[in-house]
Design an enzyme around this catalytic site. Structure first.
Site, PDB file in Angstrom:
ATOM      1  CG  PHE A 148      -1.506  -7.710  -7.038  1.00  0.00           C
ATOM      2  CD1 PHE A 148      -0.303  -8.551  -7.789  1.00  0.00           C
ATOM      3  CD2 PHE A 148      -0.942  -6.825  -6.405  1.00  0.00           C
ATOM      4  CE1 PHE A 148       1.052  -9.222  -6.817  1.00  0.00           C
ATOM      5  CE2 PHE A 148       1.098  -7.152  -6.057  1.00  0.00           C
ATOM      6  CZ  PHE A 148       1.316  -8.093  -6.364  1.00  0.00           C
ATOM      7  CD  GLU A 175      -5.733  -1.354 -11.052  1.00  0.00           C
ATOM      8  OE1 GLU A 175      -6.195  -2.467 -10.358  1.00  0.00           O
ATOM      9  OE2 GLU A 175      -5.530  -0.630 -11.092  1.00  0.00           O
ATOM     10  NE  ARG A 176      -0.896  -3.957  -9.879  1.00  0.00           N
ATOM     11  CZ  ARG A 176       0.147  -3.892  -9.014  1.00  0.00           C
ATOM     12  NH1 ARG A 176       1.197  -4.426  -9.760  1.00  0.00           N
ATOM     13  NH2 ARG A 176      -0.489  -3.427  -8.101  1.00  0.00           N
ATOM     14  CB  SER A 225      -0.081  -0.264  -1.017  1.00  0.00           C
ATOM     15  OG  SER A 225      -1.095   0.423  -1.806  1.00  0.00           O
ATOM     16  CB  CYS A 280      -0.803  -8.762   3.725  1.00  0.00           C
ATOM     17  SG  CYS A 280      -2.102  -9.504   3.997  1.00  0.00           S
ATOM     18  CD  GLU A 381       3.351  -4.208   1.824  1.00  0.00           C
ATOM     19  OE1 GLU A 381       2.963  -3.565   1.640  1.00  0.00           O
ATOM     20  OE2 GLU A 381       3.238  -5.492   2.091  1.00  0.00           O
TER      21      GLU A 381
HETATM   22  P1  NAD Z   1      -2.973  -1.297  -4.391  1.00  0.00           P
HETATM   23  O1  NAD Z   1      -2.831  -0.701  -2.880  1.00  0.00           O
HETATM   24  O2  NAD Z   1      -1.852  -0.342  -5.791  1.00  0.00           O
HETATM   25  O3  NAD Z   1      -4.333  -1.717  -5.084  1.00  0.00           O
HETATM   26  C1  NAD Z   1      -5.864  -1.926  -4.125  1.00  0.00           C
HETATM   27  C2  NAD Z   1      -6.297  -1.828  -4.630  1.00  0.00           C
HETATM   28  O4  NAD Z   1      -7.029  -0.520  -4.567  1.00  0.00           O
HETATM   29  C3  NAD Z   1      -7.390  -2.076  -6.632  1.00  0.00           C
HETATM   30  O5  NAD Z   1      -8.308  -2.730  -7.205  1.00  0.00           O
HETATM   31  C4  NAD Z   1      -6.405  -0.680  -7.111  1.00  0.00           C
HETATM   32  O6  NAD Z   1      -7.161  -1.073  -8.267  1.00  0.00           O
HETATM   33  C5  NAD Z   1      -6.926   0.354  -6.896  1.00  0.00           C
HETATM   34  N1  NAD Z   1      -5.916   1.152  -5.699  1.00  0.00           N
HETATM   35  C6  NAD Z   1      -4.705   1.812  -6.612  1.00  0.00           C
HETATM   36  N2  NAD Z   1      -4.387   2.924  -6.106  1.00  0.00           N
HETATM   37  C7  NAD Z   1      -5.243   3.075  -6.210  1.00  0.00           C
HETATM   38  C8  NAD Z   1      -5.870   5.005  -6.172  1.00  0.00           C
HETATM   39  N3  NAD Z   1      -4.783   5.565  -5.905  1.00  0.00           N
HETATM   40  N4  NAD Z   1      -6.654   5.401  -5.819  1.00  0.00           N
HETATM   41  C9  NAD Z   1      -8.336   3.978  -5.560  1.00  0.00           C
HETATM   42  N5  NAD Z   1      -8.298   3.008  -5.877  1.00  0.00           N
HETATM   43  C10 NAD Z   1      -6.510   2.884  -5.851  1.00  0.00           C
HETATM   44  O7  NAD Z   1      -2.231  -2.511  -3.971  1.00  0.00           O
HETATM   45  P2  NAD Z   1      -2.135  -4.330  -5.010  1.00  0.00           P
HETATM   46  O8  NAD Z   1      -0.744  -3.909  -5.279  1.00  0.00           O
HETATM   47  O9  NAD Z   1      -2.745  -4.323  -5.424  1.00  0.00           O
HETATM   48  O10 NAD Z   1      -1.844  -5.170  -3.483  1.00  0.00           O
HETATM   49  C11 NAD Z   1      -0.764  -5.227  -2.557  1.00  0.00           C
HETATM   50  C12 NAD Z   1      -0.679  -4.752  -1.367  1.00  0.00           C
HETATM   51  O11 NAD Z   1      -2.071  -5.360  -0.611  1.00  0.00           O
HETATM   52  C13 NAD Z   1       0.636  -4.924  -0.364  1.00  0.00           C
HETATM   53  O12 NAD Z   1       1.150  -3.312   0.135  1.00  0.00           O
HETATM   54  C14 NAD Z   1      -0.423  -5.640   0.746  1.00  0.00           C
HETATM   55  O13 NAD Z   1       0.011  -5.856   1.721  1.00  0.00           O
HETATM   56  C15 NAD Z   1      -1.419  -5.562   0.737  1.00  0.00           C
HETATM   57  N6  NAD Z   1      -2.446  -6.454   1.288  1.00  0.00           N
HETATM   58  C16 NAD Z   1      -2.932  -6.381   2.255  1.00  0.00           C
HETATM   59  C17 NAD Z   1      -3.609  -7.472   3.076  1.00  0.00           C
HETATM   60  C18 NAD Z   1      -4.393  -6.919   4.468  1.00  0.00           C
HETATM   61  O14 NAD Z   1      -5.497  -8.197   4.741  1.00  0.00           O
HETATM   62  N7  NAD Z   1      -3.582  -6.418   5.330  1.00  0.00           N
HETATM   63  C19 NAD Z   1      -3.873  -8.388   2.521  1.00  0.00           C
HETATM   64  C20 NAD Z   1      -3.570  -8.720   1.350  1.00  0.00           C
HETATM   65  C21 NAD Z   1      -2.421  -7.639   0.723  1.00  0.00           C
END
Ligand code: NAD
Length: 488
Positions: A148, A175-176, A225, A280, A381
């Site tokens: 998101f 989805e958010r 994440s 991130c 985090e």
């Molecule tokens: P998230 O892990 O909740 O969601 C990321 C994606 O995974 C979304 O499209 C979501 O629909 C999907 N998802 C969520 N839960 C799932 C599950 N149980 N099974 C399958 N798919 C699932 O992450 P977020 O809250 O949207 O984003 C923030 C996180 O992303 C933070 O931890 C941040 O550090 C990380 N991030 C990392 C980078 C990087 O380059 N390393 C860049 C941006 C964000």
């Protein structure tokens, strides 16, 4: 507004039994509904991408990049629309939204170099009369799953390279924040890309699992994440797919006493509190060395207290809300936990209220001093505008904090010493290193290089790594009889 999917060159209402409200984080107003698309919907997109692949793959690279040139112009022209949409669904400021779109555009520009970047190599006479060539070919259908916090930039770490290399793509945004990619696909539609080359499926876990399990999908790019990154990597691997999975972070900055303190303060404040800490690459732990402890603590406290928090669409606002009220609660609870476990709250952003936006998810900048090494916060985090301060007697002791961390997304050093900088660059256990830089985000022609629990895979996003990830190498060994050619 029900957010549609884009499948096989057409907008369609998803088949979904569940829809999720998308609320503006500053106002709590519901601005859209995301479909949690079902398995059939995801498979429809995969089928469209599979059908488009053979013809797209045969399209010369030079022709494949022409839609990207058009896309670059369209993105430039609509950059303010994107920034507004990003602010409305994600909460970050208009300037931050524009900034992330600049990064998106940069990736489109770099992918336009595919006719050069995708070339292989060769050698004549590997044995007498035998030549060997390495050529790169696209994989087929590939998928990207994105988070998101950068609804505009992160999908573009993947999309331009994937299709320029000749693959076809299914993308599942968070989805958010579905509206930014809706806008991007409205522009993609105008670029002349053949139907099925790019497909947009909104949804959550069901779509992700379908992409992970369907044998027609050859590669998975994921950003999110760490627990989900780990899960996606394992399941993609079990299904024999290549995967690049970028995870969460806990980024450290070391401030040496010889740093330019006003500059360090400004930059670290931007890094820790910009995008409300939901980056991130946000600095979340500052390790001060020696007498930097007092000076930096005083100056960063001042900077944090003076940040203007509010609706990111308003002039002069420097920090917006966090994504959801659940996220606000989580961040506030973690601040409380840190306090209970021994940290001193120097400035407290909990229970924030912004006039006219009382329903917004605001957390003001927060600084926790002397976070004990036993505190759970050390490796958690927080993903909010919270900076922890810890102290070390020298650079060795400061580096130990980085080595103990489970994450390795970014590490920064502020100093005026070349030798300290060189040592830091050499030893810091992270993939993105900043020297007097607070957000060490690699340009599109360098890989976005997380380490440890911040990345699972080998090839990172962006640049040459992206080309490597989205292509399969084929090596041809060739012999032709000289006798035969004498006939002509
Ligand atoms: P998230 O892990 O909740 O969601 C990321 C994606 O995974 C979304 O499209 C979501 O629909 C999907 N998802 C969520 N839960 C799932 C599950 N149980 N099974 C399958 N798919 C699932 O992450 P977020 O809250 O949207 O984003 C923030 C996180 O992303 C933070 O931890 C941040 O550090 C990380 N991030 C990392 C980078 C990087 O380059 N390393 C860049 C941006 C964000």
């Amino acid at each position: 507004m029900k957010v549609p999917n884009y499948v096989n060159g057409e907008w369609r209402e998803a088949t979904a039994s569940e829809w999720l409200d998308v609320a503006n984080p500053a106002t709590a107003e519901v601005i859209a509904q995301t479909p949690l698309s079902d398995v059939a919907e995801a498979m429809r997109a995969i089928a469209a991408a599979e059908a488009a692949f053979p013809e797209w793959r045969r399209t010369p690279a030079e022709d494949r990049i022409q839609p990207l040139f058009k896309l670059k112009q369209l993105l430039e022209h609509h950059i303010d629309d994107f920034a507004r949409t990003i602010t409305q669904e994600n909460g970050k400021t208009f300037a931050e939204g524009k900034g992330e779109m600049r990064r998106a555009i940069e990736n489109v520009e770099v992918a336009c170099g595919i006719p050069m970047m995708m070339q292989g190599y060769n050698l004549e006479d590997v044995a007498r009369g035998i030549d060997e060539i390495m050529i790169r070919q696209p994989l087929g259908v590939v998928a990207a799953i994105t988070p998101f916090n950068f609804p505009g930039m992160i999908p573009f770490w993947f999309l331009p390279y994937a299709i320029a290399c000749g693959n076809t793509l299914v993308i599942k945004p968070s989805e958010r924040v579905p509206l930014t990619m809706k806008l991007a696909f409205e522009l993609l539609e105008k670029t002349g890309l053949p139907k099925g080359v790019v497909n947009l499926v909104n949804g959550g876990k069901t779509v992700v699992n379908t992409l992970l399990d369907d044998p027609r999908v050859r590669a998975i790019s994921f950003v999110g994440s760490t627990p989900v990154a780990r899960y996606v990597y394992a399941r993609a691997g079990a299904n024999g797919k290549r995967a690049q999975c970028q995870g969460g972070a806990k980024n450290h900055v070391i401030v040496l006493p010889d740093a330019d303190m006003p500059m360090a303060t400004q930059i670290i404040s931007d890094s820790a509190f910009g995008c409300a800490g939901q980056r991130c690459l946000a600095v979340s732990v500052a390790v001060t060395v020696g007498e930097a402890q007092q000076t930096f603590r005083d100056s960063i406290t001042d900077a944090a207290a003076n940040l203007r928090v509010g609706n990111g669409l308003e002039e002069g606002v420097q920090m917006g809300p966090v994504i959801s009220h659940q996220s606000k609660d989580r961040i506030e609870n973690l601040i409380g936990l840190g306090q209970k476990q021994g940290a001193r709250v120097v400035i407290d952003g909990r229970n924030a209220s912004v006039s006219q936006y009382e329903r917004g998810n605001f957390v003001r900048p927060t600084i926790l001093d002397n976070v004990p090494s036993s505190s759970e916060l050390v490796d958690t985090e927080i993903f909010g505008p919270v900076l922890s301060l810890v102290h070390a007697n020298d650079l060795d002791e400061a580096m130990d904090f980085l080595h103990r961390s489970a994450f390795g997304n970014q590490a920064s050093l502020f100093t005026s010493s070349g030798s300290a900088a060189r040592r830091f660059r050499y030893d810091a256990p992270a993939g993105n290193i900043g020297i007097n830089i607070g957000v060490a985000a690699p340009m599109a022609y360098f890989p976005f290089s997380g380490w440890k629990d911040s990345f699972f895979g080998i090839m990172h996003g962006q640049g040459r790594d992206a080309v490597e990830f989205y292509t399969e190498k084929k090596v041809v060994v060739e012999r032709w009889s000289r006798e035969h050619s004498r006939k002509f």
